[in-house]
Design an enzyme around this catalytic site. Structure first.
Site, short mmCIF file in Angstrom:
data_model
loop_
_atom_site.label_atom_id
_atom_site.label_comp_id
_atom_site.label_asym_id
_atom_site.label_seq_id
_atom_site.Cartn_x
_atom_site.Cartn_y
_atom_site.Cartn_z
CG ASN A 9 -1.86 1.07 1.32
OD1 ASN A 9 -1.86 1.97 0.48
ND2 ASN A 9 -2.72 1.02 2.32
NE ARG A 95 -5.68 1.99 -0.99
CZ ARG A 95 -5.66 3.06 -0.21
NH1 ARG A 95 -4.68 3.25 0.64
NH2 ARG A 95 -6.62 3.94 -0.26
CG HIS A 183 -11.30 5.33 1.23
ND1 HIS A 183 -11.83 6.55 1.53
CD2 HIS A 183 -9.97 5.45 1.44
CE1 HIS A 183 -10.88 7.39 1.89
NE2 HIS A 183 -9.74 6.74 1.83
NE ARG A 243 -6.57 13.27 0.49
CZ ARG A 243 -6.83 11.97 0.39
NH1 ARG A 243 -7.85 11.55 -0.34
NH2 ARG A 243 -6.10 11.09 1.02
CD GLU A 381 -7.47 0.34 3.14
OE1 GLU A 381 -6.76 0.50 4.16
OE2 GLU A 381 -7.81 1.25 2.39
#
Ligand code: ADP
Length: 394
Positions: A9, A95, A183, A243, A381
């Site tokens: 990742n 990922r 996501h 963000r 994940e």
């Protein structure tokens, strides 16, 4: 001999990895870790399956200066080979943030796939290059090892046209501008966990709040994505660590036209200097803000929670109601005050917080007579990437 699957990742200057053993088609976590701060102060960190730190190495002592992805990955591969002679690394999974139109499922990586992933860089300028660097470096270091790319957008391939189409003309849509959602690997993991964790409600209308440094929400029905807060890029929707989340496009035009900002500067300000950091002027880190007495930190947390509450209403309306709410990722899993404020604010939707359960790390954080329950489910994940890699490459 045991088959091993390694997952990555990748961030801009750090690479998180996880190593799994595969026995009879089932993955089992062995180690996870990070090659961090490669540009400034490179470190190699590894923890075992229980979370115990087993390596914390200052790579600068081996060779001073910045480390390339290739050097750092060679170091990791060497560590894996030396650490466990019973384990044979059989495949690597990644990922990848953006799959665009072409990639709606994981794929085995070849030259053409890397080129196609690279062509999507314009859609995720800050994230996509980070995913490609380790893929290319590993292809050079271990050319015989199959690599699999898993896309954060793919879970949202089920969005209806009404959800994915923006209200702009065909000439602008022709540039590929549409809602993708992100996501997805986290949502896919939560979707896979729902039956065991929440029983029959799993197939109902479940809102999942992934609240990490990046943050988004997904409205699932039948464990598929029906609506989501992120849009064309991972800048839209909820307020995040750095963000801005949803921002009037008119404000962007105004800042470009009248504030003397060029696109690259505004991009940096909206991706890296906005959100919790921008409002608080203090930190992007929720722990720091919750511990601070500064009014600007309190305002940042207030806005953060308010934006989640607004999106809960919007997403619930989009799928015709809510049967369960799930919190996940760093803030969702750990920040009890944020969960409490969100659940209290949407009490009118039938949620009743169990304050003690919420603070004590329980899985269900609502009272037994709450009409709609809320849960905390840790995301994973890496496990999703490992499962796909195992299925495609072994
Ligand atoms: P990433 O999106 O980078 O994977 P994480 O999912 O690790 O990020 O989430 C990072 C966020 O989680 C940070 O804002 C951090 O402050 C927050 N967080 C982690 N632990 C806690 C905690 N115990 N209390 C409050 N916030 C926490």
């Amino acid at each position: 001999m045991t088959d091993g699957v390694l997952t990555f990742n990748a961030g801009s200057s750090s690479l998180k990895f996880a190593l799994f053993a595969c026995r009879s088609g089932v993955i089992e976590p062995l180690f996870r870790g990070q090659l961090e701060d490669l540009d400034e102060d490179p470190r190699f960190l590894v923890a075992d399956a229980t979370g115990r730190r087993i390596v914390d190495q200052d790579l600068g002592q081996l060779r001073p200066g910045a480390w390339t992805h290739s050097e750092a990955l060679a170091h990791l591969l060497h560590w894996i080979d030396a650490h466990d002679d019973d384990l044979v690394l059989r495949a690597i999974g990644h990922r990848v943030v953006h799959g665009g139109e072409p990639f709606v499922a994981p794929v085995i990586v070849d030259e053409a796939v890397v080129d196609a992933i690279e062509a999507l860089t314009v859609l995720a300028p800050l994230h996509q290059p980070a995913s490609i660097a380790p893929i290319r470096a590993l292809a050079a270091l271990r050319p015989a090892l199959p690599q699999v790319a898993c896309f954060d957008t793919a879970f949202h391939a089920t969005l209806d046209p009404v959800e994915r189409t923006f209200a702009i003309g065909a000439d602008l849509r022709a540039h590929g501008v549409r809602r993708f959602g992100f996501h997805g690997l986290s949502y896919e993991y939560i979707a896979s966990e729902l039956p065991a964790r929440i029983g029959a409600l799993a197939e109902g209308r479940v809102l999942v709040a992934h609240l990490g440094n990046g943050a988004s929400m997904c409205a699932m029905h039948g464990r598929r994505s029906r609506a989501t807060t992120m849009g064309f890029t991972a800048l839209d929707g909820l307020m995040m660590g750095t963000r801005c989340g949803a921002l009037d496009p008119g404000a962007v035009l105004h800042l470009l036209r009248h504030a003397g900002l060029d696109a690259a500067t505004l991009e940096r300000k909206l991706y890296r200097e906005a959100g919790l950091l921008g409002v608080s002027g203090l930190s992007h880190d929720m722990r720091t803000l919750l511990a601070s007495s500064a009014p600007a930190a309190a305002l940042a947390v207030d806005i953060y929670c308010h934006r989640i509450v607004r999106e809960v209403g919007s997403l619930a309306a989009a799928i015709g109601g809510i049967d369960a709410l799930v919190f996940t990722a760093g803030i969702g899993e750990n920040a009890a005050p944020v969960r409490a404020r969100v659940v209290d604010a949407i009490g009118w939707m039938g949620l009743q917080l169990d304050a003690r359960a919420n603070e004590s790390g329980a899985s269900c954080i609502t009272t037994t007579d709450s009409r709609v329950p809320a849960f905390v489910i840790p995301t994973n994940e890496e496990a999703v990437v490992a499962r796909h890699t195992l299925a495609l490459a072994l």
